[in-house]
Design a protein around this motif. Structure first.
Motif, PDB file in Angstrom:
ATOM      1  N   ASP A  13       0.842  -1.183   0.000  1.00  0.00           N
ATOM      2  CA  ASP A  13       0.000   0.000   0.000  1.00  0.00           C
ATOM      3  C   ASP A  13       0.885   1.243   0.000  1.00  0.00           C
ATOM      4  O   ASP A  13       1.634   1.488   0.936  1.00  0.00           O
ATOM      5  CB  ASP A  13      -0.884  -0.023   1.247  1.00  0.00           C
ATOM      6  CG  ASP A  13      -1.800   1.179   1.350  1.00  0.00           C
ATOM      7  OD1 ASP A  13      -1.829   1.978   0.394  1.00  0.00           O
ATOM      8  OD2 ASP A  13      -2.479   1.317   2.380  1.00  0.00           O
ATOM      9  N   ALA A  14       0.823   2.026  -1.076  1.00  0.00           N
ATOM     10  CA  ALA A  14       1.664   3.220  -1.192  1.00  0.00           C
ATOM     11  C   ALA A  14       1.033   4.438  -0.533  1.00  0.00           C
ATOM     12  O   ALA A  14       1.634   5.504  -0.515  1.00  0.00           O
ATOM     13  CB  ALA A  14       1.948   3.524  -2.662  1.00  0.00           C
ATOM     14  N   ASN A  18      -0.486   8.621  -3.047  1.00  0.00           N
ATOM     15  CA  ASN A  18       0.403   8.226  -4.141  1.00  0.00           C
ATOM     16  C   ASN A  18      -0.363   8.234  -5.462  1.00  0.00           C
ATOM     17  O   ASN A  18      -1.208   7.370  -5.681  1.00  0.00           O
ATOM     18  CB  ASN A  18       0.989   6.844  -3.876  1.00  0.00           C
ATOM     19  CG  ASN A  18       2.005   6.440  -4.938  1.00  0.00           C
ATOM     20  OD1 ASN A  18       1.646   6.128  -6.056  1.00  0.00           O
ATOM     21  ND2 ASN A  18       3.270   6.452  -4.565  1.00  0.00           N
ATOM     22  N   GLN A  21      -0.090   4.878  -7.946  1.00  0.00           N
ATOM     23  CA  GLN A  21      -0.881   3.713  -7.579  1.00  0.00           C
ATOM     24  C   GLN A  21      -2.375   4.015  -7.607  1.00  0.00           C
ATOM     25  O   GLN A  21      -3.176   3.198  -8.066  1.00  0.00           O
ATOM     26  CB  GLN A  21      -0.461   3.210  -6.191  1.00  0.00           C
ATOM     27  CG  GLN A  21      -0.909   1.797  -5.897  1.00  0.00           C
ATOM     28  CD  GLN A  21      -0.335   1.284  -4.594  1.00  0.00           C
ATOM     29  OE1 GLN A  21      -0.884   1.522  -3.525  1.00  0.00           O
ATOM     30  NE2 GLN A  21       0.782   0.555  -4.682  1.00  0.00           N
ATOM     31  N   LYS A  40      -0.267  -3.417   5.192  1.00  0.00           N
ATOM     32  CA  LYS A  40       1.167  -3.498   5.458  1.00  0.00           C
ATOM     33  C   LYS A  40       1.434  -4.245   6.764  1.00  0.00           C
ATOM     34  O   LYS A  40       0.781  -4.004   7.776  1.00  0.00           O
ATOM     35  CB  LYS A  40       1.767  -2.094   5.559  1.00  0.00           C
ATOM     36  CG  LYS A  40       1.913  -1.372   4.239  1.00  0.00           C
ATOM     37  CD  LYS A  40       2.637  -0.049   4.459  1.00  0.00           C
ATOM     38  CE  LYS A  40       2.872   0.670   3.136  1.00  0.00           C
ATOM     39  NZ  LYS A  40       3.567   1.953   3.332  1.00  0.00           N
ATOM     40  N   ASP A  61       4.041  -3.474  -6.555  1.00  0.00           N
ATOM     41  CA  ASP A  61       4.859  -2.357  -6.999  1.00  0.00           C
ATOM     42  C   ASP A  61       6.285  -2.571  -6.495  1.00  0.00           C
ATOM     43  O   ASP A  61       7.005  -3.373  -7.036  1.00  0.00           O
ATOM     44  CB  ASP A  61       4.264  -1.026  -6.523  1.00  0.00           C
ATOM     45  CG  ASP A  61       3.206  -0.512  -7.486  1.00  0.00           C
ATOM     46  OD1 ASP A  61       3.470  -0.539  -8.699  1.00  0.00           O
ATOM     47  OD2 ASP A  61       2.121  -0.088  -7.035  1.00  0.00           O
ATOM     48  N   TRP A  62       6.677  -1.891  -5.441  1.00  0.00           N
ATOM     49  CA  TRP A  62       8.081  -1.845  -5.009  1.00  0.00           C
ATOM     50  C   TRP A  62       8.399  -3.015  -4.082  1.00  0.00           C
ATOM     51  O   TRP A  62       8.271  -2.914  -2.856  1.00  0.00           O
ATOM     52  CB  TRP A  62       8.357  -0.515  -4.322  1.00  0.00           C
ATOM     53  CG  TRP A  62       7.986   0.650  -5.189  1.00  0.00           C
ATOM     54  CD1 TRP A  62       8.782   1.262  -6.107  1.00  0.00           C
ATOM     55  CD2 TRP A  62       6.732   1.334  -5.244  1.00  0.00           C
ATOM     56  NE1 TRP A  62       8.103   2.290  -6.724  1.00  0.00           N
ATOM     57  CE2 TRP A  62       6.847   2.358  -6.219  1.00  0.00           C
ATOM     58  CE3 TRP A  62       5.514   1.187  -4.564  1.00  0.00           C
ATOM     59  CZ2 TRP A  62       5.794   3.221  -6.518  1.00  0.00           C
ATOM     60  CZ3 TRP A  62       4.467   2.032  -4.865  1.00  0.00           C
ATOM     61  CH2 TRP A  62       4.620   3.038  -5.839  1.00  0.00           C
ATOM     62  N   SER A  65      10.953  -3.325  -0.753  1.00  0.00           N
ATOM     63  CA  SER A  65      10.580  -3.162   0.656  1.00  0.00           C
ATOM     64  C   SER A  65      10.309  -4.496   1.331  1.00  0.00           C
ATOM     65  O   SER A  65      10.328  -4.582   2.566  1.00  0.00           O
ATOM     66  CB  SER A  65       9.333  -2.270   0.762  1.00  0.00           C
ATOM     67  OG  SER A  65       8.210  -2.879   0.137  1.00  0.00           O
TER      68      SER A  65
END
Length: 348
Positions: A13-14, A18, A21, A40, A61-62, A65
């Motif tokens: 979860d950005a 964001n 997203q 998260k 996404d990223w 992390s």
């Protein structure tokens, strides 16, 4: 299976602020896909998403992390947990995995050996991988041994669908307290070492023009780094700092007040800040890479090589450039991206 029966869980979860997203999720929902933002956790985010939502697709996404921590031991623990979760998703839950490859390695450049092994494993489990350029696609195929048919080049939903853009230059400068006759350089985004802000401060301090103004808009979450930046620029009265998160409605004031956006990255694979500047019709001074040369080929003199002299030269050249023409072309490129192809990532 119809689009309406596809359930996608997005990780990590950005946050609601964001735009990348948010716009992607909104676009997929408009195409009748059920999209849930995963929660998260320090460990176990994927497992919790599988258990709670029973998705058709996991979209990441990223993932750095999920791999990189503050110590090697913590990174190793996170990585092992992530590997177990991905194997569980593929082999027990039979879930398909989609990923946007933003960067080939983490920006901090730590634990790269571990990251390469775990990230490579993850990428080879993906059904589809989205990248932003043919150059990054080529690098990813070579570095991680991926199957070419699984890697698609697809751009973001343009940011001008997200950010308001209703104020003119004069109003914007008045709002920010900037004189109308100034030539304004703008750095916009979170303040991080890899973005080259120290080099920008050094080079900007060497410019002779008294009618310049540098705006730095964004927040640093690293107190020590923030103190280094302010110490470096303490004697320059032509630098205006807006050290905070810039709210959605405010973004237009910063870009419309600026003559040019300066993004002095030390290393970059893809930048949402470049996309944002293009959506506001701004010329961009940034690092020369294969990807930026292709994207910004009409403004090549504004791309610098990775050293201070080249950056300084670009800051001088841009003052004599046709800013309106360059900005207009940047907007045209941003507005004609193939973001509609995002739905192809989730075809069964």
């Amino acid at each position: 299976m119809s689009s309406s029966s596809i359930r996608i869980v997005v990780l990590p979860d950005a946050g609601a602020e964001n735009p990348f997203q948010y716009e992607m999720v909104n676009f997929l929902r408009q195409n009748q896909m059920e999209v849930v933002i995963g929660e998260k956790y320090a460990l176990g985010s994927t497992y919790q998403a599988l258990k709670k939502h029973k998705p058709t697709f996991l979209y990441y996404d990223w993932v750095h992390s999920f791999i990189i921590g503050k110590s090697f031991g913590w990174s190793l623990l996170k990585s092992l947990a992530f590997v177990v979760e991905i194997l569980m998703a593929k082999n027990i839950y039979k879930v398909k995995i989609v990923h946007t490859l933003h960067n080939l390695q983490n920006h901090a450049g730590i634990w790269l050996g571990l990251e390469r092994k775990i990230y490579g494993f993850f990428l080879r489990q993906c059904n589809h991988i989205r990248v932003y350029s043919e150059e990054v696609k080529r690098q990813a195929l070579s570095k991680f041994g991926l199957k070419e048919q699984r890697v698609l080049v697809i751009q973001d939903v343009p940011y001008h669908y997200y950010y308001p853009n209703l104020v003119d230059k004069q109003t914007s400068r008045k709002n920010l307290g900037i004189e109308e006759d100034k030539f304004v350089y703008l750095f916009f985004g979170e303040l991080k070492p890899y973005k080259g802000i120290k080099d920008l401060l050094t080079v900007y301090g060497e410019l002779e023009e008294s009618k310049n103004c540098l705006i730095i808009a964004g927040k640093s979450y690293d107190t020590q780094y923030w103190e280094q930046l302010t110490a470096k620029a303490k004697d320059n009265t032509n630098i205006q700092w807006f050290h905070r998160f810039i709210e959605k409605e405010e973004v237009q004031f910063f870009f419309n007040a600026a003559d040019v956006v300066v993004l002095p990255f030390m290393r970059i694979d893809h930048s949402g800040s470049i996309d944002l500047a293009m959506s506001f019709s701004k010329p961009i001074v940034t690092l020369r890479t294969d990807a930026t040369e292709r994207l910004l080929g009409h403004q090549l003199p504004l791309l610098f090589d990775n050293h201070r002299y080249s950056l300084k030269n670009c800051l001088q050249i841009v003052r004599e450039s046709d800013l309106e023409s360059i900005g207009r072309r940047n907007f045209e490129i941003a507005d004609t991206t193939n973001y509609q192809d995002l739905v192809k990532l989730f075809k069964l």
